[in-house]
Design an enzyme around this catalytic site. Sequence first.
Site, mmCIF file in Angstrom:
data_model
loop_
_atom_site.group_PDB
_atom_site.id
_atom_site.type_symbol
_atom_site.label_atom_id
_atom_site.label_comp_id
_atom_site.label_asym_id
_atom_site.label_seq_id
_atom_site.Cartn_x
_atom_site.Cartn_y
_atom_site.Cartn_z
ATOM 1 N N GLY A 1 0.861 -1.177 -0.197
ATOM 2 C CA GLY A 1 0.318 0.211 -0.009
ATOM 3 C C GLY A 1 0.663 0.919 0.609
ATOM 4 O O GLY A 1 0.501 2.265 -0.959
ATOM 5 N N CYS B 1 3.751 1.783 -1.234
ATOM 6 C CA CYS B 1 4.793 2.124 -2.841
ATOM 7 C C CYS B 1 4.132 2.593 -3.062
ATOM 8 O O CYS B 1 3.952 2.865 -4.193
ATOM 9 C CB CYS B 1 4.528 0.277 -2.941
ATOM 10 S SG CYS B 1 6.340 -0.836 -1.741
#
Length: 513
Positions: free
Chosen positions: A67, A69
């Site tokens: 998430g 990233c």
Amino acid sequence: MATRSPAAWISLLLALALALSARAAEEAPAAAAAEGEAVLTLDVDTFDEAVAKHPFIVVEFYAPWCGHCKALAPEYEKAAQSLSKHDPPIVLAKVDANEDKNRPLATKYEVQGFPTLKIFRNQGKNIQEYKGPREAEGIVEYLKKQVGPASKEIKSPEDAASLIDDKKIYIVGVFTEFSGTEFTNFMEVAEKLRSDYDFGHTLHANHLPRGDAAVERPLVRLLKPFDELVVDSKDFDIAALEKFIDASSTPRVVTFDKNPDNHPYLLKFFQSSAPKAMLFVNFSTGPFDSFKSTYAAAAEEFKDKELKFLIGDIEAAQGAFQYFGLKEEQAPLILIQDGDSKKFLKDHIEADQIVSWLKEYFDGKLSPFKKSEPIPEVNNEPVKVVVADSLHDVVFKSGKNVLIEFYAPWCGHCKKLAPILEEAATTLKSDEEVVVAKMDATANDVPSEFDVQGYPTMYFVTPSGKITSYDAGRTADEIIDFIKKNKETSGATPVSEKAAEAAPASEPVKDEL
């Protein structure tokens, strides 16, 4: 690949939230930006060539399912587009570290969680952690500073005014000339620590906004927005200079609240290996002022002791409460975590009890506090549940060969491994000399015998006390094969006798990762 380590996980709780509207990572040809993308996509086959080609390149190690990233992706791309116009261009790249063939890169560069960003300088000869913002404008500003000289010359008060931010730490070398051992050492430290601090150098102390202008040169002056606002040092030994900067660049009492200006100091506090004292109180209630002043006085009284101090608002510190196994109703509370990860706790503490409790700690009169879930009454699943209070008996005193997994309930890799571990344990169920176990490392203290820097981490412990980190594959067959190859039979010679020269009989042998 391990998910983010416990220490880094705490650090994440302090970070500013990013928008979670990012698209998933797309497939792209190796060693090239995808169509319309400024971020270069690398893999294990193209990584070395790209780093060698660019004297300065930033690489993000990411996982498509992460998430954080996904939140970073559009900001990183926006920054890459802007920096591509810089003279010279600043290159941003990414590597899918979750892909099997790229995992050796993640291991080589010690990627402990996602996303991890690293700056590669001089064809990879100098590698530093990226410690800047995670939004496009901040990334651009931070990297423009990183690509220039590590220390900027201050030629006038106007230069100083433009470079020195009163809200940030700034380190200045004041010299009689820009040559010699002192100047060389200063510039070396500036290059090494440039991702953490801003540096400048000058021939005239009176150009600086604070501090004695009539000083004997050379010296290093550290300007900061807390405690004493100016600290000087004349020791230019590299190790001493680094120690001076480290010691002077954190407030005597770090504040854990929602103010983003405090976040850099919080990160540094939690990442330090030094013993830590943490006082958690409600910042919104009347007694807070009494606690704050008493605690500050205690930090001053014990400033010569090896102990770092933090005061935290219970509302802002919920993540730390969860990590340390604390409950809000225990506040006001003070917790010390020493260098061996032992914890000492005093809950419902009064302000006037702080100094005497700290004295008891320094005098060795306190008993450690251990975080542990209850020992399960029923434990008949193939993978046995271990808690802090039962680990010694199950792992070290059972006379069995034990494979133990340290996991976090929220960890994606751990969830993926769970059915595989259960399959291996079921297959080995008939082998009475083998136990497969797991422990929630977020709810239980991990003993110092095990170095758990990420999740999942697995160790294999034999009846004779030999501890081996598990670094084989993540299939059931590979786990079973590892256990069969490394297990000891009931008549095995204790490792302390077989390897007496390598390790004392009283200490377990540990194969490092």
